[in-house]
Scaffold this motif. Structure first.
Motif, short mmCIF file in Angstrom:
data_model
loop_
_atom_site.label_atom_id
_atom_site.label_comp_id
_atom_site.label_asym_id
_atom_site.label_seq_id
_atom_site.Cartn_x
_atom_site.Cartn_y
_atom_site.Cartn_z
N ARG A 22 55.36 27.99 35.79
CA ARG A 22 54.05 27.93 35.15
C ARG A 22 54.06 28.58 33.76
O ARG A 22 54.64 29.63 33.55
CB ARG A 22 53.02 28.66 36.02
CG ARG A 22 51.56 28.31 35.68
CD ARG A 22 50.63 29.48 35.84
NE ARG A 22 50.90 30.52 34.88
CZ ARG A 22 50.51 30.50 33.60
NH1 ARG A 22 49.85 29.47 33.12
NH2 ARG A 22 50.80 31.50 32.79
N HIS A 23 53.42 27.93 32.80
CA HIS A 23 53.19 28.52 31.50
C HIS A 23 51.88 27.97 30.96
O HIS A 23 51.36 26.97 31.47
CB HIS A 23 54.35 28.23 30.54
CG HIS A 23 54.34 26.84 29.97
ND1 HIS A 23 54.63 25.74 30.74
CD2 HIS A 23 54.08 26.38 28.73
CE1 HIS A 23 54.55 24.65 29.98
NE2 HIS A 23 54.20 25.01 28.76
N ALA A 24 51.34 28.63 29.95
CA ALA A 24 50.06 28.20 29.36
C ALA A 24 50.31 26.95 28.52
O ALA A 24 50.66 27.04 27.35
CB ALA A 24 49.47 29.32 28.52
N THR A 25 50.12 25.80 29.12
CA THR A 25 50.44 24.53 28.47
C THR A 25 49.38 24.18 27.42
O THR A 25 48.20 24.03 27.75
CB THR A 25 50.52 23.41 29.53
OG1 THR A 25 51.47 23.78 30.52
CG2 THR A 25 50.92 22.09 28.90
N LYS A 26 49.82 24.07 26.17
CA LYS A 26 48.90 23.80 25.07
C LYS A 26 48.66 22.31 24.86
O LYS A 26 47.58 21.90 24.43
CB LYS A 26 49.42 24.43 23.77
CG LYS A 26 49.67 25.94 23.86
CD LYS A 26 48.39 26.69 24.20
CE LYS A 26 48.58 28.19 24.12
NZ LYS A 26 49.52 28.72 25.12
#
Length: 235
Positions: A22-26
């Motif tokens: 998971r990562h903060a998908t822009k």
């Protein structure tokens, strides 16, 4: 790139793999849509989330219409790909929404809303409702001193973040990307919700936006966090 492909040998590994994935998908792949069953599972993870006193002081507002999403464009910089010059999450996410937090009108001890919640959702007997009202009243006025509308709404917003965290974790376990979004003008978002979505903003205020979908590309940099030793203290 877009899915965790390896089958983890045990649950512990599955969980850690999901958090590393998971990562903060822009920016999402605008051509890909999250499977409806998968997204219902993500929503169910939110619905089943724990909240203080079990009061469930949140609602999830899904905004799938492109025209409706554009209503937030001008004042939601965090949903514009962090000002990267792209259409960001608003334009590319498979699923976009806002979690609303309750205000003091509904979350003040003894309110009609809470009494109805105790009776019809929690299905508590009247004598237990009286106990709940007393305990929650002391929690608000003495233990935590949250009595103003801003304080109570902020408290409800904390519960909304628990909900979103569980939704994002469920998504990661399913190989679905996500992004929590705080970069928006609170006053203008509130007014837009009232004018264009029929939200009673005396009872509900925006807490956090979110987006789900599949990443357009992998992150450029590896995930970084403080060490466990700097994060956790044991006594």
């Amino acid at each position: 790139m877009n899915k965790m492909t390896s089958i983890a040998p045990d649950v512990n590994t599955q969980i850690i793999d999901a958090f590393n994935f998971r990562h903060a998908t822009k920016v999402f792949d605008a051509e890909r849509r999250v499977d409806e069953q998968d997204f219902q599972t993500i929503l169910e993870a939110g619905r089943l989330s724990p909240t203080s006193f079990g009061h469930e002081p949140f609602k999830i507002l899904m905004i799938q219409s492109a025209e409706k999403r554009e209503l937030f464009r001008e004042f939601s910089w965090g949903a514009n790909g962090m000002m990267s010059g792209t259409t960001g999450q608003l334009g590319t996410a498979s699923h976009f929404g806002i979690i609303l937090a309750s205000t003091s009108e509904t979350m003040t001890a003894g309110s009609d809303y809470l009494v109805d919640h105790y009776r019809n959702v929690k299905q508590l007997p009247e004598e237990v409702i009286e106990i709940f009202n007393g305990a929650y009243g002391r929690f608000q006025t003495t233990d935590h001193n949250i009595t103003t509308d801003r304080e109570i709404t902020d408290w409800a917003g904390k519960q909304a973040y628990i909900v979103l965290a569980n939704m994002m974790t469920a998504g990661a376990l399913l190989g679905v990307d996500s992004c929590p979004i705080e970069g928006f003008d609170m006053a203008r978002t509130t007014e837009t919700l009232k004018e264009h979505f029929g939200v009673d903003t005396s009872k509900w205020r925006p807490a956090v936006m979110f987006a789900f979908g599949y990443r357009a590309k992998d992150p450029e940099y590896p995930k970084t966090r403080r060490s466990m030793e700097d994060t956790v203290s044991w006594f």
